[in-house]
Design a protein around this motif. Structure first.
Motif, PDB file in Angstrom:
ATOM      1  N   ALA A 155      27.075  32.994  24.841  1.00 18.85           N
ATOM      2  CA  ALA A 155      27.806  32.515  26.015  1.00 18.85           C
ATOM      3  C   ALA A 155      29.316  32.526  25.860  1.00 18.85           C
ATOM      4  O   ALA A 155      30.036  32.819  26.815  1.00 18.85           O
ATOM      5  N   MET A 156      29.820  32.190  24.692  1.00 19.42           N
ATOM      6  CA  MET A 156      31.270  32.097  24.511  1.00 19.42           C
ATOM      7  C   MET A 156      31.931  33.456  24.741  1.00 19.42           C
ATOM      8  O   MET A 156      31.557  34.449  24.112  1.00 19.42           O
ATOM      9  N   PRO A 157      32.898  33.546  25.652  1.00 18.87           N
ATOM     10  CA  PRO A 157      33.579  34.818  25.876  1.00 18.87           C
ATOM     11  C   PRO A 157      34.295  35.282  24.617  1.00 18.87           C
ATOM     12  O   PRO A 157      34.927  34.493  23.920  1.00 18.87           O
ATOM     13  N   GLY A 158      34.154  36.572  24.330  1.00 16.68           N
ATOM     14  CA  GLY A 158      34.810  37.145  23.164  1.00 16.68           C
ATOM     15  C   GLY A 158      34.012  37.078  21.891  1.00 16.68           C
ATOM     16  O   GLY A 158      34.481  37.544  20.847  1.00 16.68           O
ATOM     17  N   ALA A 159      32.812  36.505  21.916  1.00 18.52           N
ATOM     18  CA  ALA A 159      32.008  36.419  20.697  1.00 18.52           C
ATOM     19  C   ALA A 159      31.760  37.820  20.133  1.00 18.52           C
ATOM     20  O   ALA A 159      31.338  38.722  20.858  1.00 18.52           O
ATOM     21  N   PRO A 179      34.321  35.287  31.728  1.00 17.28           N
ATOM     22  CA  PRO A 179      34.702  34.225  30.785  1.00 17.28           C
ATOM     23  C   PRO A 179      34.498  32.818  31.321  1.00 17.28           C
ATOM     24  O   PRO A 179      34.105  31.913  30.572  1.00 17.28           O
ATOM     25  N   GLY A 180      34.782  32.583  32.613  1.00 14.24           N
ATOM     26  CA  GLY A 180      34.601  31.254  33.171  1.00 14.24           C
ATOM     27  C   GLY A 180      33.153  30.812  33.133  1.00 14.24           C
ATOM     28  O   GLY A 180      32.836  29.683  32.728  1.00 14.24           O
ATOM     29  N   LEU A 181      32.257  31.711  33.526  1.00 11.22           N
ATOM     30  CA  LEU A 181      30.832  31.393  33.487  1.00 11.22           C
ATOM     31  C   LEU A 181      30.359  31.206  32.057  1.00 11.22           C
ATOM     32  O   LEU A 181      29.508  30.356  31.776  1.00 11.22           O
ATOM     33  N   GLY A 182      30.913  32.011  31.142  1.00 10.13           N
ATOM     34  CA  GLY A 182      30.549  31.862  29.742  1.00 10.13           C
ATOM     35  C   GLY A 182      30.944  30.507  29.185  1.00 10.13           C
ATOM     36  O   GLY A 182      30.183  29.879  28.434  1.00 10.13           O
ATOM     37  N   ILE A 428      22.836  35.879  27.744  1.00 13.81           N
ATOM     38  CA  ILE A 428      22.286  34.514  27.693  1.00 13.81           C
ATOM     39  C   ILE A 428      20.765  34.554  27.817  1.00 13.81           C
ATOM     40  O   ILE A 428      20.045  33.821  27.134  1.00 13.81           O
ATOM     41  N   GLY A 429      20.263  35.448  28.676  1.00 15.10           N
ATOM     42  CA  GLY A 429      18.816  35.585  28.830  1.00 15.10           C
ATOM     43  C   GLY A 429      18.127  35.993  27.544  1.00 15.10           C
ATOM     44  O   GLY A 429      17.054  35.482  27.195  1.00 15.10           O
ATOM     45  N   ALA A 468      19.514  26.379  26.570  1.00 16.45           N
ATOM     46  CA  ALA A 468      19.958  27.722  26.965  1.00 16.45           C
ATOM     47  C   ALA A 468      19.409  28.116  28.333  1.00 16.45           C
ATOM     48  O   ALA A 468      20.088  28.779  29.121  1.00 16.45           O
ATOM     49  N   ILE A 469      18.172  27.708  28.635  1.00 15.72           N
ATOM     50  CA  ILE A 469      17.593  28.018  29.946  1.00 15.72           C
ATOM     51  C   ILE A 469      18.343  27.279  31.050  1.00 15.72           C
ATOM     52  O   ILE A 469      18.620  27.837  32.121  1.00 15.72           O
ATOM     53  N   VAL A 470      18.698  26.020  30.805  1.00 14.80           N
ATOM     54  CA  VAL A 470      19.487  25.264  31.788  1.00 14.80           C
ATOM     55  C   VAL A 470      20.818  25.976  32.038  1.00 14.80           C
ATOM     56  O   VAL A 470      21.261  26.129  33.192  1.00 14.80           O
ATOM     57  N   ALA A 471      21.465  26.424  30.970  1.00 11.59           N
ATOM     58  CA  ALA A 471      22.731  27.140  31.110  1.00 11.59           C
ATOM     59  C   ALA A 471      22.546  28.454  31.853  1.00 11.59           C
ATOM     60  O   ALA A 471      23.382  28.825  32.696  1.00 11.59           O
ATOM     61  N   LEU A 472      21.459  29.162  31.557  1.00  8.15           N
ATOM     62  CA  LEU A 472      21.180  30.431  32.234  1.00  8.15           C
ATOM     63  C   LEU A 472      20.989  30.222  33.730  1.00  8.15           C
ATOM     64  O   LEU A 472      21.526  30.978  34.557  1.00  8.15           O
ATOM     65  N   VAL A 473      20.235  29.196  34.100  1.00  7.15           N
ATOM     66  CA  VAL A 473      20.017  28.907  35.520  1.00  7.15           C
ATOM     67  C   VAL A 473      21.347  28.584  36.201  1.00  7.15           C
ATOM     68  O   VAL A 473      21.630  29.055  37.319  1.00  7.15           O
TER      69      VAL A 473
END
Length: 485
Positions: A155-159, A179-182, A428-429, A468-473
């Motif tokens: 999720a972190m942008p730039g990883a 990046p914002g969503l990440g 993320i998925g 992670a699923i909560v974040a994905l949704v």
């Protein structure tokens, strides 16, 4: 019969891989089973479909495996990872032991240190903190998993993780896609995971449960001799754990600033290269046949990660090279650690390519693309499912994008969707259901911590899968509503 062949080949691959058989052997066998029951030419699929797809994967991503593993080994043997872990311990102390473990793992993995290297360094730190704070030992794997294998991976942008790199050639994106969503997804994963672990700690203290047994942590040397564990691990992540026992570790850790400097270099170099330097270069020559007739966007994302890792390696050598007792042994172990995981994941990709080429796959394809909710939902389902089945986020992600990436890109273009949103949802998925019990990283971490599934997996599931699923949704809902940002 064709669909039966696909299911039988996949079942054979999953079952034997879980029992510790090598994916290098299983993937071609599963390929032949699927092709045979589909009445397709066996040798042609092996040499022309399987090997061609595997070689394309290696051509695109082996440099990432190579430099990532080398950087991780240099950081470990120079004492840099241990120095960062010690700094977290000193700063946060036993009163915030779980937070110290999570942030220690997050810092080193977001900075490009390989997952298994982080496991072996963070686990002793976690054991000392948890014992002093009287936190149950069974929560150690979940705390380490939260910091090393969730938001910093997907999720972190730039990883600079291989998972965040894989979608770039397919979608023409950069490591900083959406990046914002990440950042929102990262905050959800971290917040949910810390909440759950704090709740579990409080419940344990209320029951009078302390640290528990004093079983020793398993060393890299012990795990290197466990071939079953090694085979599971190398198909799931980018570092062969057997190589952690090779090389020689520095007798003294460097100061914190010297330990952290290479990580800062990775992050800043990746940012500047992705957003400033490479977009301004004239790369029109890549359209010529001798360079593959490709668009610059197909390679610039990978180039930024490669260059950032190279600069970080040079920084590590410049600041901490003299601390390494045996530089050649460390570098040999680092580069050797990249080979088996890269070829194992490439073999999974080859198997996926053969399955996608079989006539019966058309039914699977239509079923996935027909899932309601738009391309983001079906893409999330596809990457989740394949990562779960293969036990590998990188393998499942590549198989999904090889088979369906172009279709998702076309659908996104038709509705004006930013490909960066596809990138973030795909990564993320792939980083959710890959952490099921058969995942090599899960099995390795439990072994390192001296725990088992019955004691620790419930908490791993909560922080690494449910969070992670909560974040994905959340990302899918926000992305569908307001687009990429």
């Amino acid at each position: 019969m064709g669909l039966l062949g696909i299911l039988l080949g996949l079942s054979l691959l999953i079952w034997l891989a879980f029992r510790g058989w090598s994916v290098l052997l299983l993937a071609p066998i599963a390929t032949m089973v699927a092709a045979l029951l589909s009445s397709e030419p066996l040798l042609a699929h092996w040499t022309q479909t399987f090997m061609r797809s595997a070689s394309v994967f290696l051509a695109q991503f082996f440099p990432i495996f190579l430099l990532g593993a080398l950087f991780g080994k240099l950081m470990e043997d120079s004492g840099s990872v241990a120095s960062i872990a010690d700094a977290m311990t000193e700063k946060l102390g036993t009163k915030r032991a779980i937070l110290a473990v999570v942030l220690g793992g997050a810092v080193v993995t977001y900075g490009g240190v390989s997952l298994f290297v982080a496991f072996f360094v963070i686990a002793p730190m976690a054991m000392g903190l948890f014992r002093a704070a009287k936190i149950p030992r069974r929560l150690m794997p979940a705390a380490i998993m939260l910091g090393t294998s969730t938001f910093t991976m997907s999720a972190m942008p730039g990883a600079p993780s291989i998972q965040n790199t894989i979608p770039m050639p397919f979608f023409g994106t950069t490591p900083f896609a959406a990046p914002g969503l990440g950042l929102i997804a990262s905050a959800i994963m971290l917040g949910f995971g810390l909440w759950w672990l704090a709740r579990a700690e409080a419940a344990a203290h209320a029951r009078g449960e302390g640290f528990g047994d004093e079983a020793e942590l398993r060393s890299a040397g012990e795990l290197a001799g466990d071939e079953t564990l090694r085979e599971r691990a190398t198909a799931s992540h980018e570092f062969d754990p057997a190589e952690i026992a090779h090389g020689a570790v520095a007798t003294a850790n460097p100061p914190f600033w010297k330990a952290a400097a290479p990580i800062v270099v990775v992050i800043l170099a990746n940012l500047v290269l992705s957003l400033v330097v490479l977009p301004r270069l004239d790369l029109s020559f890549l359209a010529k046949p001798e360079w593959g007739s490709i668009q610059p966007s197909a390679v610039t994302g990978v180039w930024s990660v490669l260059t950032a890792l190279t600069l970080a390696i040079l920084t590590t050598l410049a600041l901490n090279g003299r601390r390494l007792p045996n530089l050649r042994a460390t570098m040999d172990a680092g580069v050797n650690a990249s080979a088996l995981p890269a070829i194992s994941v490439a073999s999974l990709v080859g198997f996926g390519a053969v399955v996608a080429a079989l006539p019966a796959f058309a039914m699977v394809r239509e079923a996935v693309l027909g899932i309601g909710g738009g391309p983001l939902v079906s893409l999330a389902v596809a990457t989740n499912t394949l990562a779960a089945l293969t036990g590998s986020a990188s393998g499942g992600l590549t198989i999904a994008l090889d088979a369906l990436g172009a279709t998702y890109l076309q659908r996104a273009a038709a509705i004006g969707m930013d490909p960066a949103l596809l990138h973030r949802v795909a990564v993320i998925g792939a980083g959710t259901l890959d952490s099921l019990p058969h995942n090599g990283a899960v099995v390795t971490l439990l072994a390192v911590c001296g725990s088992n599934h019955s004691a620790s997996y419930k908490d791993i599931f909560m922080v690494a899968i449910l969070g992670a699923i909560v974040a994905l949704v959340a990302v899918i809902v926000l992305g569908s509503t307001v687009g990429s940002f």
